[in-house]
Structures are given as C-alpha cells and as structure tokens.
Design a protein around this motif. Structure first.
Motif, mmCIF file in Angstrom:
data_model
loop_
_atom_site.group_PDB
_atom_site.id
_atom_site.type_symbol
_atom_site.label_atom_id
_atom_site.label_comp_id
_atom_site.label_asym_id
_atom_site.label_seq_id
_atom_site.Cartn_x
_atom_site.Cartn_y
_atom_site.Cartn_z
ATOM 1 N N SER A 67 -5.820 -9.324 -4.869
ATOM 2 C CA SER A 67 -5.892 -7.910 -5.251
ATOM 3 C C SER A 67 -6.991 -7.683 -6.285
ATOM 4 C CB SER A 67 -4.541 -7.456 -5.823
ATOM 5 O OG SER A 67 -4.612 -6.132 -6.299
ATOM 6 N N GLU A 148 -5.754 -1.706 2.506
ATOM 7 C CA GLU A 148 -5.453 -0.378 1.974
ATOM 8 C C GLU A 148 -5.909 0.723 2.919
ATOM 9 O OE1 GLU A 148 -9.432 -1.624 0.102
ATOM 10 O OE2 GLU A 148 -7.478 -2.557 0.456
ATOM 11 N N LEU A 188 -0.628 -2.353 -3.426
ATOM 12 C CA LEU A 188 0.434 -3.332 -3.654
ATOM 13 C C LEU A 188 1.832 -2.725 -3.528
ATOM 14 C CD1 LEU A 188 -1.040 -5.398 -6.639
ATOM 15 C CD2 LEU A 188 -1.038 -5.977 -4.193
ATOM 16 N N ASP A 189 1.984 -1.486 -3.982
ATOM 17 C CA ASP A 189 3.300 -0.845 -3.893
ATOM 18 C C ASP A 189 3.767 -0.685 -2.450
ATOM 19 O OD1 ASP A 189 3.779 -0.632 -6.572
ATOM 20 O OD2 ASP A 189 3.011 1.409 -6.761
ATOM 21 N N ARG A 190 2.812 -0.598 -1.534
ATOM 22 C CA ARG A 190 3.158 -0.372 -0.130
ATOM 23 C C ARG A 190 3.559 -1.662 0.596
ATOM 24 N NH1 ARG A 190 0.955 4.724 1.241
ATOM 25 N NH2 ARG A 190 0.775 5.884 -0.721
ATOM 26 N N ILE A 191 3.277 -2.814 -0.002
ATOM 27 C CA ILE A 191 3.570 -4.088 0.681
ATOM 28 C C ILE A 191 4.456 -4.983 -0.187
ATOM 29 C CG2 ILE A 191 1.499 -4.077 2.123
ATOM 30 C CD1 ILE A 191 0.269 -6.065 0.104
ATOM 31 N N LYS A 192 5.333 -4.375 -0.974
ATOM 32 C CA LYS A 192 6.199 -5.139 -1.873
ATOM 33 C C LYS A 192 7.017 -6.213 -1.162
ATOM 34 C CE LYS A 192 6.766 -1.834 -5.665
ATOM 35 N NZ LYS A 192 7.700 -0.918 -6.368
ATOM 36 N N PRO A 193 7.615 -5.916 0.004
ATOM 37 C CA PRO A 193 8.391 -6.969 0.683
ATOM 38 C C PRO A 193 7.531 -8.177 1.064
ATOM 39 C CG PRO A 193 8.935 -4.810 1.578
ATOM 40 C CD PRO A 193 7.728 -4.622 0.711
ATOM 41 N N ILE A 195 4.764 -9.130 -0.571
ATOM 42 C CA ILE A 195 4.399 -9.813 -1.818
ATOM 43 C C ILE A 195 5.505 -10.767 -2.251
ATOM 44 C CG2 ILE A 195 3.926 -9.473 -4.280
ATOM 45 C CD1 ILE A 195 2.578 -6.852 -3.565
ATOM 46 N N LYS A 196 6.756 -10.347 -2.063
ATOM 47 C CA LYS A 196 7.882 -11.199 -2.455
ATOM 48 C C LYS A 196 7.885 -12.525 -1.699
ATOM 49 C CE LYS A 196 11.008 -7.449 -3.784
ATOM 50 N NZ LYS A 196 12.276 -6.726 -3.478
ATOM 51 N N LEU A 200 0.554 -13.791 -5.442
ATOM 52 C CA LEU A 200 -0.410 -12.743 -5.766
ATOM 53 C C LEU A 200 -1.466 -13.287 -6.719
ATOM 54 C CD1 LEU A 200 -1.361 -9.775 -5.749
ATOM 55 C CD2 LEU A 200 0.275 -9.342 -7.608
#
Length: 353
Positions: A67, A148, A188-193, A195-196, A200
C-alpha cells in the motif's frame, strides 16, 4: 556526500550537453515506460521487507498487500519482483477498468488463456478457477496492480464482486502460490477481509541517500559514453536534492517531476558557478498552487463534454491520483453540483434532480 557547485564548462556548450547529458533523464516518469527497470530501481528498506514478505507468501501460500500513495513506487516494485523471483511463474495484471467483470476476465485470461473464462458466472467461481490454474503452475505468484481502480472507482456492486473474487483466491491459496495486491491506502477499507488473511507492507518516503541514488541512476543512462562527471548526480548537488526531496515529501513520482523541471530549467540557464544557489532560491520560492475552484471547474468541464464519466475516467482526464479525484468528486457531490448515477458514473446535477 556534499558537492559544491562548479562551472559546467565552456559557455559554448548548449542545452543538456553543457551538463554532460544527452537529454532530460526524467522525461519518462512512470516505470511502465522504462524497459530496464533494474537499471534505475533503488532497493530500499521497503523493498527488503516487501521481497521477504512475498517470498514467504509464496512458500506458505499467503496474500501480501503493498500500500502506498500515487507515485510511491508500487508498480516499479512489482516489476522489480520479476527480476528477483527468477524461479517462480509470475503473472502481472494492471487493473485498468472499474468494471469487476472485465477485470476478473482479464486476470483469468492472463493466467490461463482464453479458455479460462469458459463457464464462469460468479466472482467466487472465478476465484476458484484462478486458484485451480495457479495450482498447476506452482511455484507461482499473481500480482494485481492498482486494484483501487475497481474497489473504489467501481460501483458498490463491482467493488463487492471483486472483493469476493479476491477473498476466494486468498482462502484457496496453498504453499507454492502467492497473491500480491498493490493499492492506495484509500482502498484498504474495501478489502479488510483479504488483509486479515495476509501481510500488509506500506511504502515509506525516500531518504536523502535513496533520493540521490534514484536521480543518479536515471542520469547515468543519459550520459554520453566515456564522459566523466564530478559526481554521480551532477549537476544536482546534495543540498539541491535534499531540498527537492523535502518539497516532494519523499514521493518518488513527485521528486522525478521536480527533477524534470529543474533539469529543463538548467538546460537554458546561464552557466555560472552559482547556478546551484540560484536553483535553491527557486526551490524555496512559493509553491505554485492550483485553486480548488479551478480543479473543480475542470471536473465540471469534463462532465459537460462527456455527459457522464466514471471516477477512473475523471482521474485520467484530470491527471490526478484516484484517491485525490475521489475526494474532489465527493466535495462536489456534497455541494449538490454533481451526482452519482446508478451505473456508478457521475454527471452534472440538473435543477430538477
């Protein structure tokens, strides 16, 4: 390394040649325009962290997310991986659409050919197909750049569909397969699952040493063969580069843009020993600012011209990053000047709208 400014040589030398350059080394800003990325890439602490994470990701079957803001070197780092991971099957896809179905199709075709999309209907199904293809190509890595462009610029339905596709791949990875995603922080907020399920890595501003090395490498390829120079970044002194990097906020793209301006200015400046001090005064002068109203007017003009435009189309038309365009468009929507249509594109709001 501190370099004092000195006369560039005979006053009869003209243009870039007076500085022992065959042209402006910074005419090509994007790494996509440079064939030999290795020759200009400057390995940094971020590269070491990123490369280690990717190698571990392939070994363990994991997602790595890179990112950084627009111009922070994400694409160059993905391209650089091709020269580092020589024993791995590498698949690079630049996301250049805000339509999830088109992007998913492009990814499947890239890794498996035209037949890979046959019978695929849903994003989860496409994700499983992608994993199946990658399994046969182990060790393999799928690199998706600028995601994005669909998770932010796309409609909520497109963003959701692409998110499901990515999550299905992430959950289906096995040792020998890696997934790398490059995006701006806003995505990043849109792909939180996703990222977990991964690691990162964030880009960082260039240090002075890195800035000097980056500019010097670009300039080396524009030196006439056999020509020697007083120092690698000549005629840019350490003090100049420090000020330039400060003005650029350590952002590689902004630094290159500034270097392009400075070298262009040098090409027609009078050759005197105090050229560096004169440039320092120029750098420390007021930063040219485009008023918010002026940029907003450009958005309106683009929409008048096109009728409707997606966030991605506006970003390209304005020559601004997607995240900056998103903020700008959001302000105009809040003011009631423009509105978002059901298809995700924007248009000027009519009086009766």
């Amino acid at each position: 390394m501190s370099r004092k400014a000195e006369s560039a040589g005979p006053a009869s030398d003209t243009g870039y040649l007076r500085w022992r350059l065959t042209g402006n080394p910074f005419s090509l800003l994007s790494s996509e325009s440079i064939e030999d990325v290795v020759s200009v890439h400057v390995p940094t602490s971020v590269d070491r962290e990123f490369t280690k994470a990717v190698e571990e990701g392939i070994r363990r079957g994991r997602v790595v997310i890179l990112s950084g803001e627009f111009g922070s070197g994400k694409t160059e780092r993905l391209r650089y991986l091709a020269f580092v991971l020589t024993e791995v099957n590498r698949f690079y896809v630049k996301v250049d659409s805000d339509h999830a179905e088109d992007v998913i199709r492009k990814i499947l075709v890239t890794i498996g050919g035209a037949l890979a999309v046959r019978g695929v209907r849903r994003p989860e199904q496409a994700g499983r197909r992608a994993v199946q293809i990658l399994e046969k190509r182990k060790p393999a890595i799928l690199m998706l750049d600028e995601i994005e462009n669909v998770v932010i610029a796309g409609t909520p339905a497109d963003s959701d569909a692409f998110g499901k596709f990515l999550l299905t791949i992430a959950r289906g990875l096995s040792p020998g397969i890696g997934l790398v995603l490059a995006c701006t922080p806003a995505a990043l907020d849109r792909i939180k699952p996703v990222i977990k399920a991964g690691v990162l890595v964030r880009t960082r501003p260039l240090s002075l040493r890195e800035a000097i090395e980056m500019l010097s490498k670009r300039m080396a390829s524009f030196r006439p063969e056999g020509v020697s120079v007083p120092w690698p970044s000549y005629p840019l002194t350490e003090e100049l580069i420090q000020e330039m990097n400060k003005r650029a906020g350590g952002n590689p793209r902004r630094l290159l843009k500034l270097a392009r301006l400075i070298i262009s200015k040098l090409s027609f400046m009078e050759v005197t020993p105090d050229y560096a001090s004169r440039l320092m005064e120029f750098l420390r002068g007021p930063v040219p600012v485009v008023s918010a109203g002026g940029v907003q007017r450009r958005v309106i003009d683009l929409l008048r011209e096109r009728g409707k435009a997606s966030l991605l189309e506006l970003s390209r038309g304005l020559e601004m990053s997607l995240s900056d365009t998103l903020r700008l468009v959001g302000e105009l929507v809040e003011k009631g000047v423009i509105e978002r249509c059901e298809d995700g594109r924007y248009r000027i709001k009519t009086a009766g709208g």
